[in-house]
Design a protein around this motif. Structure first.
Motif, PDB file in Angstrom:
ATOM      1  N   UNK A  47       0.834  -1.206   0.000  1.00 20.29           N
ATOM      2  CA  UNK A  47       0.000   0.000   0.000  1.00 20.29           C
ATOM      3  C   UNK A  47       0.868   1.255   0.000  1.00 20.29           C
ATOM      4  N   UNK A  48       1.913   1.254   0.814  1.00 26.14           N
ATOM      5  CA  UNK A  48       2.814   2.404   0.898  1.00 26.14           C
ATOM      6  C   UNK A  48       3.431   2.726  -0.452  1.00 26.14           C
ATOM      7  N   UNK A  49       3.917   1.701  -1.132  1.00 26.20           N
ATOM      8  CA  UNK A  49       4.533   1.928  -2.443  1.00 26.20           C
ATOM      9  C   UNK A  49       3.481   2.204  -3.508  1.00 26.20           C
ATOM     10  N   UNK A  50       2.299   1.627  -3.340  1.00 24.55           N
ATOM     11  CA  UNK A  50       1.224   1.917  -4.276  1.00 24.55           C
ATOM     12  C   UNK A  50       0.829   3.386  -4.233  1.00 24.55           C
ATOM     13  N   UNK A  51       0.750   3.931  -3.020  1.00 22.98           N
ATOM     14  CA  UNK A  51       0.449   5.362  -2.869  1.00 22.98           C
ATOM     15  C   UNK A  51       1.571   6.220  -3.452  1.00 22.98           C
ATOM     16  N   UNK A  52       2.781   5.731  -3.342  1.00 19.72           N
ATOM     17  CA  UNK A  52       3.936   6.469  -3.855  1.00 19.72           C
ATOM     18  C   UNK A  52       3.914   6.539  -5.385  1.00 19.72           C
ATOM     19  N   UNK A  53       3.535   5.450  -6.019  1.00 17.22           N
ATOM     20  CA  UNK A  53       3.623   5.369  -7.480  1.00 17.22           C
ATOM     21  C   UNK A  53       2.335   5.731  -8.220  1.00 17.22           C
ATOM     22  N   UNK A  54       1.205   5.724  -7.521  1.00 18.11           N
ATOM     23  CA  UNK A  54      -0.054   5.969  -8.210  1.00 18.11           C
ATOM     24  C   UNK A  54      -0.094   7.360  -8.851  1.00 18.11           C
ATOM     25  N   UNK A  55      -0.752   7.441  -9.990  1.00 20.80           N
ATOM     26  CA  UNK A  55      -0.895   8.726 -10.682  1.00 20.80           C
ATOM     27  C   UNK A  55      -2.124   9.490 -10.190  1.00 20.80           C
ATOM     28  N   UNK A  56      -2.983   8.799  -9.466  1.00 19.26           N
ATOM     29  CA  UNK A  56      -4.209   9.446  -8.999  1.00 19.26           C
ATOM     30  C   UNK A  56      -4.558   8.914  -7.609  1.00 19.26           C
ATOM     31  N   UNK A  57      -4.131   9.631  -6.583  1.00 16.22           N
ATOM     32  CA  UNK A  57      -4.375   9.197  -5.201  1.00 16.22           C
ATOM     33  C   UNK A  57      -5.861   9.179  -4.876  1.00 16.22           C
ATOM     34  N   UNK A  58      -6.628  10.103  -5.480  1.00 15.20           N
ATOM     35  CA  UNK A  58      -8.058  10.160  -5.210  1.00 15.20           C
ATOM     36  C   UNK A  58      -8.749   8.880  -5.661  1.00 15.20           C
ATOM     37  N   UNK A  59      -8.408   8.390  -6.847  1.00 17.37           N
ATOM     38  CA  UNK A  59      -8.991   7.134  -7.328  1.00 17.37           C
ATOM     39  C   UNK A  59      -8.571   5.964  -6.449  1.00 17.37           C
ATOM     40  N   UNK A  73      -0.846   2.537  12.659  1.00 19.96           N
ATOM     41  CA  UNK A  73       0.500   3.005  13.004  1.00 19.96           C
ATOM     42  C   UNK A  73       1.560   2.225  12.229  1.00 19.96           C
ATOM     43  N   UNK A  74       1.354   0.921  12.110  1.00 23.01           N
ATOM     44  CA  UNK A  74       2.275   0.108  11.334  1.00 23.01           C
ATOM     45  C   UNK A  74       2.309   0.566   9.888  1.00 23.01           C
ATOM     46  N   UNK A  75       1.128   0.816   9.330  1.00 18.63           N
ATOM     47  CA  UNK A  75       1.052   1.269   7.947  1.00 18.63           C
ATOM     48  C   UNK A  75       1.754   2.597   7.730  1.00 18.63           C
ATOM     49  N   UNK A  76       1.622   3.505   8.690  1.00 15.80           N
ATOM     50  CA  UNK A  76       2.260   4.814   8.581  1.00 15.80           C
ATOM     51  C   UNK A  76       3.777   4.693   8.691  1.00 15.80           C
ATOM     52  N   UNK A  77       4.246   3.835   9.604  1.00 12.68           N
ATOM     53  CA  UNK A  77       5.689   3.601   9.724  1.00 12.68           C
ATOM     54  C   UNK A  77       6.262   3.068   8.415  1.00 12.68           C
ATOM     55  N   UNK A  78       5.563   2.138   7.806  1.00 12.70           N
ATOM     56  CA  UNK A  78       6.024   1.570   6.548  1.00 12.70           C
ATOM     57  C   UNK A  78       6.040   2.626   5.447  1.00 12.70           C
ATOM     58  N   UNK A  79       5.067   3.529   5.490  1.00 10.02           N
ATOM     59  CA  UNK A  79       5.024   4.597   4.484  1.00 10.02           C
ATOM     60  C   UNK A  79       6.149   5.608   4.701  1.00 10.02           C
ATOM     61  N   UNK A  80       6.386   5.971   5.940  1.00  8.40           N
ATOM     62  CA  UNK A  80       7.401   6.983   6.248  1.00  8.40           C
ATOM     63  C   UNK A  80       8.812   6.498   5.938  1.00  8.40           C
ATOM     64  N   UNK A  81       9.077   5.217   6.207  1.00  8.37           N
ATOM     65  CA  UNK A  81      10.452   4.712   6.126  1.00  8.37           C
ATOM     66  C   UNK A  81      10.672   3.711   4.996  1.00  8.37           C
ATOM     67  N   UNK A  82       9.761   3.673   4.038  1.00  8.61           N
ATOM     68  CA  UNK A  82       9.898   2.722   2.938  1.00  8.61           C
ATOM     69  C   UNK A  82      11.161   2.957   2.119  1.00  8.61           C
ATOM     70  N   UNK A  83      11.654   4.221   2.110  1.00  9.35           N
ATOM     71  CA  UNK A  83      12.840   4.557   1.319  1.00  9.35           C
ATOM     72  C   UNK A  83      14.140   4.400   2.102  1.00  9.35           C
ATOM     73  N   UNK A  84      14.050   4.214   3.398  1.00  8.59           N
ATOM     74  CA  UNK A  84      15.237   4.144   4.250  1.00  8.59           C
ATOM     75  C   UNK A  84      15.254   2.804   4.976  1.00  8.59           C
ATOM     76  N   UNK A  87       0.359  13.506   5.232  1.00  6.76           N
ATOM     77  CA  UNK A  87       1.806  13.607   5.456  1.00  6.76           C
ATOM     78  C   UNK A  87       2.493  14.187   4.229  1.00  6.76           C
ATOM     79  N   UNK A  88       2.071  13.751   3.050  1.00  5.85           N
ATOM     80  CA  UNK A  88       2.648  14.279   1.807  1.00  5.85           C
ATOM     81  C   UNK A  88       2.360  15.765   1.657  1.00  5.85           C
ATOM     82  N   UNK A  89       1.158  16.185   2.024  1.00  6.77           N
ATOM     83  CA  UNK A  89       0.813  17.607   1.950  1.00  6.77           C
ATOM     84  C   UNK A  89       1.697  18.419   2.888  1.00  6.77           C
ATOM     85  N   UNK A  90       1.915  17.893   4.086  1.00  8.33           N
ATOM     86  CA  UNK A  90       2.755  18.582   5.068  1.00  8.33           C
ATOM     87  C   UNK A  90       4.192  18.682   4.575  1.00  8.33           C
ATOM     88  N   UNK A  91       4.710  17.609   4.042  1.00  7.32           N
ATOM     89  CA  UNK A  91       6.092  17.588   3.566  1.00  7.32           C
ATOM     90  C   UNK A  91       6.328  18.567   2.421  1.00  7.32           C
TER      91      UNK A  91
END
Length: 241
Positions: free
Chosen positions: A46-58, A166-177, A106-110
């Motif tokens: 899910x974390x990487x899917x959100x990262x790569x998707x062209x349309x987050x709303x869909x 919380x687990x999902x958010x951790x995976x999203x935040x640190x998927x690149x590190x 989180x993406x909006x904040x960043x």
């Protein structure tokens, strides 16, 4: 290892888990033990899917539709088969939806997006309303609590609750590190020991995540959206007839 392979592994492990959940007198306990690895893999994808998707709303819309379908099925099947309500409470889509919305914020904040404050306030206000609706439903119309959660997902009422989100958010935040991912996920696993005797087994999903090669693999966009409710509803019907 690409995302397609990870999803297939997660689907297989999830199926083992649910076989034990619905048929504990038939299948061995270790089925649910290895099933602990499925949720982290799904949330990692899910974390990487959100990262790569062209349309987050869909993406969010698909998760919400899945949540609705599960909410309706979780509510109607026990009524149709005159079975206990509490046994069917599976709705990972609602949990994923809440996780995805927080990841979006989180993406909006960043990115210093001016919409962040407005959307964040709206999400918090919506969570308060959703929590109120769920509390009212569980007290006055408990048969429809799963429907309420499906229609109005709340971070405090979805499957897995705040810990899974919380687990999902951790995976999203640190998927690149990878270092931060290893440390945070290990600490989460250790923390879970105090809450659940087998949930700490999620740590064994970490090596599979670390094998991810940032490639999509074979396209299977709607398979999980179909397989998840289908196998849950079939297992449930077979367990009560």
């Amino acid at each position: 290892m690409n995302s397609f392979t990870l999803k297939i592994i997660a689907v297989i492990l999830m199926t083992f888990d649910h076989l034990y959940s619905f048929f504990p007198n038939i299948f061995p306990y270790w089925f649910t033990c290895i099933g602990r690895l499925s949720a982290p893999l799904f949330f990692f994808c899910l974390a990487w899917g959100l990262h790569y998707t062209h349309n987050k709303l869909n993406y969010l819309k698909r998760l919400y539709i899945g949540s609705l379908i599960m909410g309706i099925g979780d509510t109607m099947l026990p009524i149709i088969f005159h079975a206990p309500q509490g046994h069917l409470m599976n709705n990972i889509f609602s949990t994923m939806l809440c996780t995805a919305i927080i990841a979006f914020l989180i993406d909006l904040y960043r990115s210093n997006d001016p919409r962040f404050k407005k959307y964040c306030f709206g999400f918090i206000a919506l969570q308060a309303v959703q929590l109120f609706i769920c509390i009212v439903t569980v007290n006055f119309a408990p048969k429809f609590i799963n429907l309420a959660i499906g229609v109005f997902p709340s971070i405090f009422g979805v499957e897995g609750d705040i810990m899974c989100i919380s687990m999902g958010i951790l995976l999203y935040l640190f998927k690149d590190d990878r270092i931060k991912l290893i440390i945070s996920f290990t600490l989460l696993s250790l923390f879970w020991i105090a809450l659940n005797p087998i949930q700490w087994l999620i740590i064994f999903s970490l090596p599979l995540m670390l094998l991810y090669n940032n490639k999509r693999g074979y396209g299977m966009k709607y398979f999980f959206y179909i397989y998840y409710p289908l196998h849950i509803f079939i297992f449930y019907i077979l367990s009560v007839i």
